[in-house]
Design an enzyme around this catalytic site. Structure first.
Site, PDB file in Angstrom:
ATOM      1  CB  THR A 298      28.397   6.705 -14.873  1.00 45.67           C
ATOM      2  OG1 THR A 298      27.918   7.349 -16.052  1.00 45.67           O
ATOM      3  CG2 THR A 298      27.427   6.935 -13.736  1.00 45.67           C
TER       4      THR A 298
ATOM      5  CD  GLU B 266      36.285  -1.297   4.212  1.00 49.05           C
ATOM      6  OE1 GLU B 266      37.075  -2.188   3.827  1.00 49.05           O
ATOM      7  OE2 GLU B 266      35.225  -1.503   4.813  1.00 49.05           O
TER       8      GLU B 266
ATOM      9  NE  ARG C 212      25.407  -0.750 -14.732  1.00 50.61           N
ATOM     10  CZ  ARG C 212      24.864  -0.391 -15.900  1.00 50.61           C
ATOM     11  NH1 ARG C 212      25.140  -1.064 -16.996  1.00 50.61           N
ATOM     12  NH2 ARG C 212      24.041   0.619 -15.966  1.00 50.61           N
TER      13      ARG C 212
END
Ligand code: DSN
Length: 421
Positions: free
Chosen positions: A231, A59, A240
């Site tokens: 994307t 994070e 992905r």
């Protein structure tokens, strides 16, 4: 990295999943993949994406994380960011969005308050669910006003209408980009409309960012755009994921909207794969690939037209074709998708502009050439594919004829190896 040992462990310990993966591998090898949002990724991307990075929590952003042990993840994410900026001539890049939908949501959350207005493309004319369709949560939180394509030959977007809508509805974001629109965009028109009301310009280039990277299509940043989203698994051939590119002045807002605003730990194995794919897209050969995809799409569009297919906008400027199967052969998009599956040609059912039919039985199909081009197919092969498709749709009740085409398609595919298999 011991991929052989990992594969053996899966084969021996979970044969059900292992065999289903093998089945998909076989399907991808034996048929012609024409879904325009798909591609075959690189062996190097498989290696990064299936690596030990799956284990790590990270994070935060490079140099400012909430967990220890980030000496290698920081290197990987920083390389991905630098490659993304270079490839798209962008001032800032965030490579953490988990995929396309959260990527677009993060941009809305960065710039909008609930109830604010976005000017975006109507879904049936080529937009995306996250561009404000009422079934998407985004359509419930924000007010989307939609523009359409013109019902003329090429389905262009009316610049004056964009300005009129901007003046009337005063959007905070003017959004362009598409998932089922076979033409190029005039970014100047969107910028002018946004400037009328001081709106942010956003381009969702998910479908065609690879062609921008390869110099085969225009780059919205060359027209002063604020934000571009994409994307990473379509035209860029990566894993992905999603990316948000923007002007430096928006960097803090975008980064905060992605984390901690919307997401938790970034998928570092995916980010490593994205870095690898971006590295590949920076190589000169990628420019040849991008150009060939577009040439193949034009050749396939012409072959379909020559064989009686009616195309939405009557052709293509990008990698994509939308065909009206009802008008062409009196068969809806769902039936057409099934018939083409029977001959090992994969497409997807697709609504056409202002489609009178519902999304699960729409009037058309959507197809494109990224996968076929990745396997090495060229214009002459597109002529064959266009004929097979039209023949199958015209004779869709003749099962023997369909089996014969399937055999021909499978024999043809053997000439074109799938990367990574
Ligand atoms: N599902 C993607 C596509 O096929 O275009 C967009 O979300």
């Amino acid at each position: 990295m011991d991929f052989i040992k990992n594969e053996k462990a899966l084969r021996e310990n979970d044969p059900e999943i292992y065999n289903a993966i093998l089945g998909e591998e076989n399907r991808e090898k034996k048929g012609i993949e024409l879904i325009p949002s798909e591609n075959y990724t690189y062996p190097e991307v498989f290696a990064a994406n299936g690596s030990i990075l799956t284990n790590k929590y990270s994070e935060g952003y490079p140099g400012r994380r909430y967990y220890g042990g980030q000496q290698f993840t920081d290197i990987i994410e920083s390389i991905a960011i630098e490659r993304a900026k270079k490839l798209f001539r962008a001032e800032h890049a965030n490579v953490q969005p988990l995929s396309g939908s959260p990527m677009n949501q993060a941009v809305y959350f960065a710039f909008l308050k609930p109830g604010d207005t976005v000017l975006s493309m109507d879904l049936s004319h080529g937009g995306h669910l996250t561009h404000g369709h009422p079934v998407s949560h985004m359509g419930k939180i924000f007010n989307f006003v939609r523009y359409k394509t013109q019902p003329d030959n090429e389905g262009k977007i009316d610049a004056q209408e964009l300005i009129r809508l901007a003046r009337e509805y005063k959007p905070k974001i003017v959004l362009c980009g598409y998932t089922s629109y076979p033409r190029d965009l005039n970014y100047e028109d969107f910028k002018k409309a946004a400037d009328e009301v001081g709106a942010i310009t956003m381009c969702d280039a998910s479908h065609y960012s690879g062609w921008i990277a390869g110099g085969a299509m225009n780059n919205p940043f060359d027209y002063g755009f604020d934000v571009m989203t994409t994307t990473t698994h379509k035209s860029l051939r990566g894993p992905r994921g999603g990316m948000i590119l923007c002007k430096a002045q928006h960097a803090k807002k975008i980064d905060n909207a992605v984390f901690p605003g919307l997401q938790g730990g970034p998928h570092m194995h995916t980010i490593a794969g994205i870095a690898v794919a971006l590295g590949k897209a920076l190589e000169p050969e990628f420019q040849d690939y991008a150009r060939q995809v577009l040439k193949n799409a034009k050749a396939l569009a012409q072959a379909l037209i020559d064989n009686g297919m009616k195309l939405v906008t009557n052709g293509t400027d990008n990698h994509m074709i939308v065909a009206d199967t009802v008008a062409s052969f009196h068969i809806n998009g769902t039936e057409a998708e099934i018939v083409l599956d029977k001959v090992a040609i994969t497409t997807n059912k697709q609504i056409i502009p202002d489609d009178p039919n519902p999304p699960m039985k729409p009037s058309g199909i959507r197809l494109g050439t990224p996968c076929a081009t990745t396997r090495g197919m060229k214009e002459e092969h597109m002529q064959k594919i266009g004929k097979w498709m039209a023949d199958a749709l015209k004779n869709h009740q003749d099962e023997n004829f369909l089996s014969q085409i399937k055999q021909e398609v499978e024999a043809f595919c053997e000439q074109f190896p799938v990367p990574g298999l």
